[in-house]
Design a protein around this motif. Structure first.
Motif, mmCIF file in Angstrom:
data_model
loop_
_atom_site.group_PDB
_atom_site.id
_atom_site.type_symbol
_atom_site.label_atom_id
_atom_site.label_comp_id
_atom_site.label_asym_id
_atom_site.label_seq_id
_atom_site.Cartn_x
_atom_site.Cartn_y
_atom_site.Cartn_z
ATOM 1 N N ILE A 280 0.794 -1.222 0.000
ATOM 2 C CA ILE A 280 0.000 0.000 0.000
ATOM 3 C C ILE A 280 0.832 1.281 0.000
ATOM 4 C CG2 ILE A 280 -0.199 0.351 2.499
ATOM 5 C CD1 ILE A 280 -3.022 0.582 -0.162
ATOM 6 N N THR A 281 2.104 1.207 0.402
ATOM 7 C CA THR A 281 2.896 2.425 0.556
ATOM 8 C C THR A 281 3.015 3.214 -0.740
ATOM 9 O OG1 THR A 281 4.190 1.486 2.380
ATOM 10 C CG2 THR A 281 5.169 3.330 1.184
ATOM 11 N N TYR B 241 -0.159 5.017 -1.535
ATOM 12 C CA TYR B 241 -0.437 6.048 -0.528
ATOM 13 C C TYR B 241 0.339 7.335 -0.810
ATOM 14 C CZ TYR B 241 -0.578 8.436 3.980
ATOM 15 O OH TYR B 241 -0.735 9.370 4.967
ATOM 16 N N ASP C 42 -0.864 9.061 -4.078
ATOM 17 C CA ASP C 42 -2.161 9.732 -3.949
ATOM 18 C C ASP C 42 -2.092 10.944 -3.025
ATOM 19 O OD1 ASP C 42 -3.302 7.916 -5.643
ATOM 20 O OD2 ASP C 42 -4.183 6.672 -4.066
ATOM 21 N N LYS C 43 -1.378 10.811 -1.898
ATOM 22 C CA LYS C 43 -1.387 11.869 -0.883
ATOM 23 C C LYS C 43 -0.390 12.987 -1.180
ATOM 24 C CE LYS C 43 -1.412 12.564 4.140
ATOM 25 N NZ LYS C 43 -2.788 13.138 4.138
#
Length: 276
Positions: free
Chosen positions: A227-228, A231, A234-235
């Motif tokens: 997921i990193t 993440y 996106d962020k």
């Protein structure tokens, strides 16, 4: 254990880790190009780990029968092919199939390499040689994301093709540098067939606790790795190079611990206390 075999094993382990980590900074962008997202990336992460888990016992048993070197070689050349197929993937399902093949074949090299160290190392050297293999894996994990991030600037498929080429070179070196270990390890006796009582004794014995520890650690680690990348993209809007730097920093810590601290600490305080 002389220097040539341990060098070849380090190289094989490094290649597996390099091929795995090359794609870490690339996958969020690769998935986006294929119209996929986090759920699909989770499936890719899961199928890779599942293929390794299911196939590792098979490869280990087969290496007992035909030798460590053939299994390591099969794993390396097959891994090269799977990385090449990943680079050619034009849909999520072709990517899924190629990733499954990658997990199946990478487990062959990993399991047979560890068994090779067990065959060829004395009890005093085993922890040191194991930690060196772990350090080689960490070097691959550190180099892969940075290299993958840089190569992805030219083409998102380029990291996959590069990993395939490196794996093929490693395959040639394994063939020329690595002698077989079983004939020198005293493991020539005929092995009895595996039955469920053996499995029960493993699960409920001391080895069972080690397996539980491995499961917990890799369960958490795989989730983090999966997921990193998505993440931070996106962020924070990270590029492939910036995602690669994150993984390089994490792997650098692993190299210091596994390559320079594990061996001496195992001798000083014992393996049980070190695990704790």
């Amino acid at each position: 254990m002389n220097k040539k075999p341990i060098f070849a094993l380090k190289l094989a382990t490094l290649v597996i880790a390099l091929g795995y980590s090359l794609i870490l900074p690339v996958m969020p962008f690769y998935m986006e190009n294929l119209g996929a997202g986090g759920r699909e990336l989770g499936w890719l992460t899961a199928v890779y780990a599942l293929a390794q888990t299911v196939c590792a016992p098979f490869w280990g048993a087969l290496s007992d029968r035909i030798g460590r070197k053939p299994i390591i070689s099969i794993g390396i050349i097959g891994y090269s092919i799977s990385l090449f197929l990943l680079g050619l993937a034009s849909s999520f399902w072709t990517l899924f199939i190629a990733r499954s093949l990658s997990g199946i074949l990478s487990s062959a090299t990993s399991v047979a390499s560890l068994a090779y160290v067990g065959d060829s190392s004395s009890e005093e050297e085993r922890s040191k040689n194991m930690s060196q293999l772990g350090a080689s894996m960490s070097v691959g994990v550190m180099m892969g994301p940075l290299l993958g991030g840089i190569l992805a600037g030219y083409s998102l498929a380029f990291p996959f093709f590069t990993g395939a080429g490196i794996s093929f070179i490693a395959f040639l070196l394994i063939l020329t540098l690595l002698p077989e270990s079983i004939e020198h390890s005293g493991q020539t006796e005929k092995r009895k067939p595996f039955d469920f009582s053996d499995l029960k004794s493993i699960i409920f014995g001391s080895a069972g606790m080690v397996l539980i520890l491995f499961f917990v650690v890799h369960f958490c680690q795989t989730g983090l790795q999966g997921i990193t990348g998505l993440y931070v993209v996106d962020k924070f809007g990270f590029s492939t190079k910036q995602v690669g730097v994150i993984w390089m920093a994490l792997a650098g810590i692993l190299i210091v611990v596994q390559g320079f601290l594990t061996g001496p600490l195992a001798k000083k305080i014992g393996e049980k206390r070190l695990i704790l």
